[in-house]
Design a protein around this motif. Sequence first.
Motif, PDB file in Angstrom:
ATOM      1  N   ARG A  53      -1.694 -11.712  -0.122  1.00 51.17           N
ATOM      2  CA  ARG A  53      -0.814 -10.667  -0.653  1.00 51.17           C
ATOM      3  C   ARG A  53      -1.579  -9.363  -0.845  1.00 51.17           C
ATOM      4  O   ARG A  53      -1.066  -8.288  -0.562  1.00 51.17           O
ATOM      5  CB  ARG A  53      -0.196 -11.120  -1.980  1.00 51.17           C
ATOM      6  CG  ARG A  53       0.763 -10.083  -2.547  1.00 51.17           C
ATOM      7  CD  ARG A  53       1.303 -10.480  -3.880  1.00 51.17           C
ATOM      8  NE  ARG A  53       2.065 -11.714  -3.733  1.00 51.17           N
ATOM      9  CZ  ARG A  53       2.615 -12.354  -4.744  1.00 51.17           C
ATOM     10  NH1 ARG A  53       2.475 -11.909  -5.959  1.00 51.17           N
ATOM     11  NH2 ARG A  53       3.294 -13.460  -4.547  1.00 51.17           N
ATOM     12  N   THR A  54      -2.813  -9.451  -1.311  1.00 55.58           N
ATOM     13  CA  THR A  54      -3.639  -8.257  -1.492  1.00 55.58           C
ATOM     14  C   THR A  54      -3.877  -7.567  -0.149  1.00 55.58           C
ATOM     15  O   THR A  54      -3.875  -6.340  -0.059  1.00 55.58           O
ATOM     16  CB  THR A  54      -4.991  -8.638  -2.114  1.00 55.58           C
ATOM     17  OG1 THR A  54      -4.753  -9.356  -3.320  1.00 55.58           O
ATOM     18  CG2 THR A  54      -5.827  -7.423  -2.414  1.00 55.58           C
ATOM     19  N   LEU A  55      -4.079  -8.352   0.887  1.00 49.63           N
ATOM     20  CA  LEU A  55      -4.322  -7.774   2.207  1.00 49.63           C
ATOM     21  C   LEU A  55      -3.067  -7.162   2.811  1.00 49.63           C
ATOM     22  O   LEU A  55      -3.142  -6.247   3.619  1.00 49.63           O
ATOM     23  CB  LEU A  55      -4.885  -8.846   3.149  1.00 49.63           C
ATOM     24  CG  LEU A  55      -6.271  -9.359   2.787  1.00 49.63           C
ATOM     25  CD1 LEU A  55      -6.624 -10.551   3.645  1.00 49.63           C
ATOM     26  CD2 LEU A  55      -7.298  -8.264   2.936  1.00 49.63           C
ATOM     27  N   TRP A  56      -1.897  -7.681   2.448  1.00 51.23           N
ATOM     28  CA  TRP A  56      -0.642  -7.197   3.018  1.00 51.23           C
ATOM     29  C   TRP A  56      -0.074  -5.987   2.302  1.00 51.23           C
ATOM     30  O   TRP A  56       0.776  -5.298   2.850  1.00 51.23           O
ATOM     31  CB  TRP A  56       0.410  -8.292   2.989  1.00 51.23           C
ATOM     32  CG  TRP A  56       0.126  -9.426   3.908  1.00 51.23           C
ATOM     33  CD1 TRP A  56      -0.661  -9.430   5.022  1.00 51.23           C
ATOM     34  CD2 TRP A  56       0.626 -10.746   3.788  1.00 51.23           C
ATOM     35  NE1 TRP A  56      -0.679 -10.662   5.592  1.00 51.23           N
ATOM     36  CE2 TRP A  56       0.107 -11.497   4.854  1.00 51.23           C
ATOM     37  CE3 TRP A  56       1.463 -11.378   2.885  1.00 51.23           C
ATOM     38  CZ2 TRP A  56       0.403 -12.825   5.045  1.00 51.23           C
ATOM     39  CZ3 TRP A  56       1.758 -12.703   3.081  1.00 51.23           C
ATOM     40  CH2 TRP A  56       1.227 -13.418   4.154  1.00 51.23           C
ATOM     41  N   GLU A  61      -6.407   2.519   0.951  1.00 49.09           N
ATOM     42  CA  GLU A  61      -7.624   1.939   1.516  1.00 49.09           C
ATOM     43  C   GLU A  61      -7.487   0.430   1.574  1.00 49.09           C
ATOM     44  O   GLU A  61      -6.843  -0.184   0.739  1.00 49.09           O
ATOM     45  CB  GLU A  61      -8.837   2.304   0.658  1.00 49.09           C
ATOM     46  CG  GLU A  61      -9.323   3.706   0.864  1.00 49.09           C
ATOM     47  CD  GLU A  61     -10.696   3.909   0.259  1.00 49.09           C
ATOM     48  OE1 GLU A  61     -11.462   2.939   0.183  1.00 49.09           O
ATOM     49  OE2 GLU A  61     -10.980   5.038  -0.122  1.00 49.09           O
ATOM     50  N   SER A  62      -8.112  -0.149   2.529  1.00 49.48           N
ATOM     51  CA  SER A  62      -8.077  -1.593   2.699  1.00 49.48           C
ATOM     52  C   SER A  62      -8.946  -2.263   1.625  1.00 49.48           C
ATOM     53  O   SER A  62     -10.055  -1.802   1.331  1.00 49.48           O
ATOM     54  CB  SER A  62      -8.605  -1.955   4.085  1.00 49.48           C
ATOM     55  OG  SER A  62      -8.777  -3.329   4.201  1.00 49.48           O
TER      56      SER A  62
END
Length: 90
Positions: A53-56, A61-62
């Motif tokens: 979820r954090t990545l999506w 910024e990534s």
Amino acid sequence: MGTGSLVLAASGVASTYTLLKLAIFLLKPYFSPIRYVPGPDAASASFVTGHMRTLWEPVQESPVKDWMLQYGHILKYKGFFNVNTRVLVC
């Protein structure tokens, strides 16, 4: 051999198979070769989605960049159901 004993044998085999798969799923993280690779804390991960979820999330910024600065160029993060299956080499 009657039908009842065949059903009993089949259910025994199915139960044993299910318990074996469950034991492998639960014990695999303790014997995984990536268990010592650094990465984000498991407390920050959801049980169902892990760190996915954090990545999506759409952010400026990534989070991978922040993780790379904090943990180095090789890091792990939690996949679905909080399993250490993802290793990222940057």
